[in-house]
Design an enzyme around this catalytic site. Structure first.
Site, mmCIF file in Angstrom:
data_model
loop_
_atom_site.group_PDB
_atom_site.id
_atom_site.type_symbol
_atom_site.label_atom_id
_atom_site.label_comp_id
_atom_site.label_asym_id
_atom_site.label_seq_id
_atom_site.Cartn_x
_atom_site.Cartn_y
_atom_site.Cartn_z
ATOM 1 N N TYR A 71 0.712 -1.293 -0.008
ATOM 2 C CA TYR A 71 -0.003 0.040 -0.159
ATOM 3 C C TYR A 71 0.964 1.189 0.049
ATOM 4 O O TYR A 71 1.302 1.635 0.890
ATOM 5 C CB TYR A 71 -0.830 -0.111 1.318
ATOM 6 C CG TYR A 71 -1.792 -0.960 1.519
ATOM 7 C CD1 TYR A 71 -2.172 -1.938 0.171
ATOM 8 C CD2 TYR A 71 -2.640 -1.209 2.373
ATOM 9 C CE1 TYR A 71 -3.220 -2.986 0.303
ATOM 10 C CE2 TYR A 71 -3.474 -2.309 2.646
ATOM 11 C CZ TYR A 71 -3.849 -3.205 1.671
ATOM 12 O OH TYR A 71 -4.587 -4.379 1.486
ATOM 13 N N PRO A 216 -15.710 -4.511 1.736
ATOM 14 C CA PRO A 216 -16.991 -4.938 2.758
ATOM 15 C C PRO A 216 -18.089 -4.084 2.279
ATOM 16 O O PRO A 216 -19.264 -4.447 2.482
ATOM 17 C CB PRO A 216 -16.742 -4.518 4.036
ATOM 18 C CG PRO A 216 -15.706 -3.484 3.954
ATOM 19 C CD PRO A 216 -14.836 -4.051 2.977
ATOM 20 N N LEU A 217 -18.011 -2.887 1.398
ATOM 21 C CA LEU A 217 -18.992 -1.977 1.084
ATOM 22 C C LEU A 217 -19.266 -2.199 -0.554
ATOM 23 O O LEU A 217 -19.719 -1.442 -1.328
ATOM 24 C CB LEU A 217 -18.926 -0.606 1.465
ATOM 25 C CG LEU A 217 -18.740 -0.293 2.867
ATOM 26 C CD1 LEU A 217 -18.475 1.054 3.183
ATOM 27 C CD2 LEU A 217 -20.249 -0.646 3.817
ATOM 28 N N GLY A 218 -18.708 -3.279 -0.964
ATOM 29 C CA GLY A 218 -18.886 -3.612 -2.492
ATOM 30 C C GLY A 218 -17.605 -2.917 -2.937
ATOM 31 O O GLY A 218 -16.897 -1.880 -2.668
ATOM 32 N N GLY A 219 -16.771 -3.364 -4.302
ATOM 33 C CA GLY A 219 -15.516 -3.064 -4.879
ATOM 34 C C GLY A 219 -15.689 -1.699 -5.505
ATOM 35 O O GLY A 219 -14.803 -0.922 -5.364
ATOM 36 N N LEU A 223 -22.798 -0.444 -2.240
ATOM 37 C CA LEU A 223 -23.469 -0.701 -1.048
ATOM 38 C C LEU A 223 -23.584 0.423 -0.078
ATOM 39 O O LEU A 223 -24.604 0.221 0.828
ATOM 40 C CB LEU A 223 -22.788 -1.987 -0.380
ATOM 41 C CG LEU A 223 -23.033 -3.119 -1.096
ATOM 42 C CD1 LEU A 223 -22.368 -4.480 -0.385
ATOM 43 C CD2 LEU A 223 -24.673 -3.794 -1.093
#
Length: 288
Positions: A71, A216-219, A223
């Site tokens: 990263y 977790p919230l969509g790629g 979401l």
């Protein structure tokens, strides 16, 4: 570690999990990919805000942080050290297994000597004697799997890392790795719209392995959109759609450790507020 204020949301409401049977964390954590530059490359546009995000984590009860040497590369780990060292009460996990040559560019590299060298470098960048949790970022199809697992075992035996995990793996791969070293965590893409790892989630729950769902919230973040698939339920409950997505994950499995990331303090506080959201059995079932 600082305590959450009386009015601030707290990740403590998400419940707790003992990673590897050793270190207890609040289940709602933080993914530190977005505190780097565009394309997960170079420094963040707003370095001061990235540091504020990191320093806000313990104040909000977030005591599990997930990062990787790739990263930036190296940027996320360095910022975490600047903001939070010596990590009082925090579990900082990192990963290795990718090389970078530019924004959005990722190449799997898991030769044993590379993995070992990168773990040592991460340990130095984070400023620790031992990395509490280190994860194999991918299994490299060009390198014998057993050689990669043996490198992880060596890092454990030499005390460079305290616990080890895997990323983007099948149940069969988890079982193969478990013959070489204890698997503390598994990190796969998983959310309400991406259920391809349902069997892995269930395997981890049965075996006490922490499951860390990335995206977790969509790629694409769908979401979390007001007009997305969770908008109606979110409106009915008076919360944001992203909170519903995270609440669903937390209810899906007792070993689930969502790590929503952000580079903004306001967004971080919105994410942590999801820990207070509960779904009824009927609401959970309605989401599939």
């Amino acid at each position: 570690m600082a305590s959450p204020s009386a009015t601030a949301p707290s990740a403590a409401a998400s419940g707790s999990f003992k990673v590897g049977g050793k270190i207890t964390v609040h289940r709602l954590g933080f993914g530190a990919m977005q505190i780097t530059g565009d394309g997960v490359w170079g420094p963040p546009r707003d370095r001061a805000e990235a540091l504020r995000v990191l320093r806000r984590l313990p104040e909000l009860g977030v005591n599990f942080i997930d990062t990787a040497d790739s990263y930036g590369p190296d940027v996320s780990e360095a910022l975490i050290r600047e903001a939070l060292h010596p990590y009082d009460g925090l579990l900082v996990a990192t990963k290795a297994g990718f090389t970078r040559s530019g924004p959005h560019m990722w190449r799997v590299q898991c030769r044993p000597e590379y993995l070992i060298a990168q773990a040592h470098k991460s340990r130095d960048r984070l400023g620790v004697d031992r990395i509490a949790l280190w994860q194999l970022h991918r299994i490299d199809s060009r390198v014998p799997r057993d050689e990669q697992f043996a490198a992880v075992r060596q890092l454990l035996d030499e005390g460079v890392i305290g616990m080890a995990g895997l990323s983007e793996v099948s149940v069969a791969e988890i079982q193969a790795a478990a013959k070489v070293f204890p698997v503390a965590t598994v990190q796969n893409s998983y959310n309400l719209l991406d259920r391809g790892s349902d069997d892995v989630v269930d395997h981890c729950a049965r075996n006490g392995i922490g499951f860390i769902p990335y995206y977790p919230l969509g790629g694409d973040g769908s979401l979390a959109e007001p007009d997305g698939p969770l908008g109606r339920l979110a409106k009915a409950k008076g919360v944001r759609p992203g909170s519903i997505a995270l609440a669903w994950l937390l209810r899906r499995s007792p070993t689930m450790l969502p790590i929503p990331g952000t580079s903004k303090v306001a967004h971080l506080e919105e994410n942590v507020a999801a820990a207070q959201v509960t779904l009824t059995e009927a609401e959970f079932a309605s989401l599939g």
